[in-house]
Design a protein around this motif. Structure first.
Motif, mmCIF file in Angstrom:
data_model
loop_
_atom_site.group_PDB
_atom_site.id
_atom_site.type_symbol
_atom_site.label_atom_id
_atom_site.label_comp_id
_atom_site.label_asym_id
_atom_site.label_seq_id
_atom_site.Cartn_x
_atom_site.Cartn_y
_atom_site.Cartn_z
ATOM 1 N N GLU A 52 0.840 -1.211 0.000
ATOM 2 C CA GLU A 52 0.000 0.000 0.000
ATOM 3 C C GLU A 52 0.871 1.257 0.000
ATOM 4 N N SER A 53 0.328 2.330 -0.566
ATOM 5 C CA SER A 53 1.024 3.608 -0.546
ATOM 6 C C SER A 53 0.991 4.164 0.877
ATOM 7 N N ILE A 54 1.863 5.133 1.144
ATOM 8 C CA ILE A 54 1.860 5.706 2.500
ATOM 9 C C ILE A 54 0.538 6.428 2.776
ATOM 10 N N ASP A 55 -0.028 7.083 1.755
ATOM 11 C CA ASP A 55 -1.306 7.783 1.969
ATOM 12 C C ASP A 55 -2.425 6.778 2.267
ATOM 13 N N ASN A 56 -2.422 5.665 1.561
ATOM 14 C CA ASN A 56 -3.434 4.642 1.843
ATOM 15 C C ASN A 56 -3.233 4.018 3.216
ATOM 16 N N GLY B 80 5.535 8.166 -1.560
ATOM 17 C CA GLY B 80 5.425 6.814 -1.030
ATOM 18 C C GLY B 80 4.435 5.928 -1.745
ATOM 19 N N SER B 81 4.315 6.100 -3.063
ATOM 20 C CA SER B 81 3.459 5.181 -3.822
ATOM 21 C C SER B 81 3.968 3.755 -3.655
ATOM 22 N N GLU B 82 3.040 2.795 -3.626
ATOM 23 C CA GLU B 82 3.440 1.399 -3.448
ATOM 24 C C GLU B 82 4.216 0.855 -4.654
ATOM 25 N N ARG B 117 11.356 -1.524 -3.213
ATOM 26 C CA ARG B 117 10.506 -0.352 -2.966
ATOM 27 C C ARG B 117 11.210 0.657 -2.053
ATOM 28 N N VAL B 119 10.509 4.459 -0.057
ATOM 29 C CA VAL B 119 9.747 5.649 0.297
ATOM 30 C C VAL B 119 10.779 6.774 0.337
#
Lengths: 241, 241
Positions: A52-56, B80-82, B117, B119
């Motif tokens: 998941e993205s950090i925002d999610n 921070g997109s996954e 990945r 961030v």
């Protein structure tokens, strides 16, 4: 209970949320009493899944505690001291709390992971307290709304995180207005002024304030509020669509 | 060359710096041509040592490229997109570049780490280009100052990171003025106006601008600039101590 699944999360990276709500002319935040120590308070937080993205992740962490989706949420600062968590005076309490709680779920490896260095991404959210149904997450014994001037000493640097969130909230509050979930659907000029006064902790002159807010051109004026005395009733406003 | 020491860094967490400089009325940023691919451009970036704070990591990464210390530096956003890095179209190029470069330093394990990945914490810095001595870091073939309107397509989301940095720079520029390293020690009103025009990409009416800047009460007026024609010479200013 089954083992805490470390493999699904990014290590060394956490999210803490400062959830602002507005009620009875007071600016409040939602804080958590931890399961893992006596009188141990914290911001609602969590970890980031690899998928998941950090925002999610922040939205999920917020949803888990408030049962609300689509909330105004903003990253405001990263807290990344080299001594965060690992040199916190709360660290030993937490280790003991995890050990005592459930040794299947919190193995030694999991406890090491949880109490290692963490870089924390701070998010703040703005919610309508009336719409929140608080629910405890895995780490919370209970959740409580507290006036921002009546906060306990919280673990690690969480009190500092609140101060930074408040600074970020104040910065360009005008431009954040529309994203706000702090006010009800319709409100009077007085109510919006009270909100500003709670956020900035100072009073505003009524005429100047009204002019300033109307000049933003984000409000739509509706009918007067029904008070029984039509001539003195204030107008109601809402955010223009 | 000895193996890249993974153990010293936090995994999955990187820093990228948007280093703004101002020269010849142009706002520029320092970009890096990567060693690990043809015509592969990037922001100057790096990783965070387990023993350093994120702010110190950013200062170190900046120092390694500019030879400058004590620079105005500000975190502005976390990316921070996954799918960051792992689904980047540049990822395969970079893997191939590392493999080709030095298999002692970039083992398979190191390459997996570098292309996993990440961030990314975005920082922006403001520097006086005249004071910078650019020097390449381990990942740079060369470094180059480029006008913000003349940037190549950079790897991953680096062009988006520049746009976000510019938005952050513009936000409350007035209050950042003193922290600036963008202007020389003393400057004319015209020079500060030109800086604003470069940052905001628009012109300002000269009288309004002068009033606005003087109202900030951060400038100290010095003698007139020597131009030979004393009556038309502009005043010099500096930031009040």
């Amino acid at each position: 209970m089954k083992e805490f699944n470390l493999e699904q999360y990014l290590p060394h990276l956490s999210i803490d949320c400062v959830i602002f709500g507005y009620e009875g002319k007071e600016l409040k935040i939602l804080i958590s009493k931890s399961k893992f120590g006596d009188n141990l308070w914290a911001l609602p937080g969590g970890y980031i899944k690899k998928t998941e993205s950090i925002d999610n992740a922040a939205s999920r962490i917020l949803f888990e505690r408030t049962d609300l989706k689509n909330i105004y949420l903003e990253q405001f600062r990263v807290f990344g001291s080299e001594t965060r968590i690992i040199q916190s005076s709360f660290n030993e309490t937490m280790r003991a709390g995890y050990r005592q709680y459930d040794s299947n779920r919190f193995t030694d490896e999991v406890i090491s992971w949880l109490t290692d260095r963490f870089v924390c991404i701070g998010y703040y959210a703005l919610v309508d307290i009336q719409k929140v149904t608080t629910q405890t997450g895995e780490f919370d014994e209970l959740l409580e709304w507290r006036n921002i001037h009546d906060l306990p000493v919280m673990m690690h640097d969480h009190n500092d995180i609140v101060l930074e969130a408040l600074t970020a909230l104040r910065l360009n509050l005008d431009s954040k207005l529309i994203g706000f979930n702090l006010l009800p659907e319709v409100f009077t000029m007085r109510e919006i002024q009270e909100l500003y006064e709670a956020v900035y902790e100072r009073s505003f002159a009524i005429n100047n304030f009204q002019k300033k807010i109307l000049d933003l051109k984000v409000l739509e004026r509706l009918e007067k509020k029904f008070t029984g005395a039509q001539n003195k009733a204030p107008y109601l406003y809402r955010f223009a669509k």
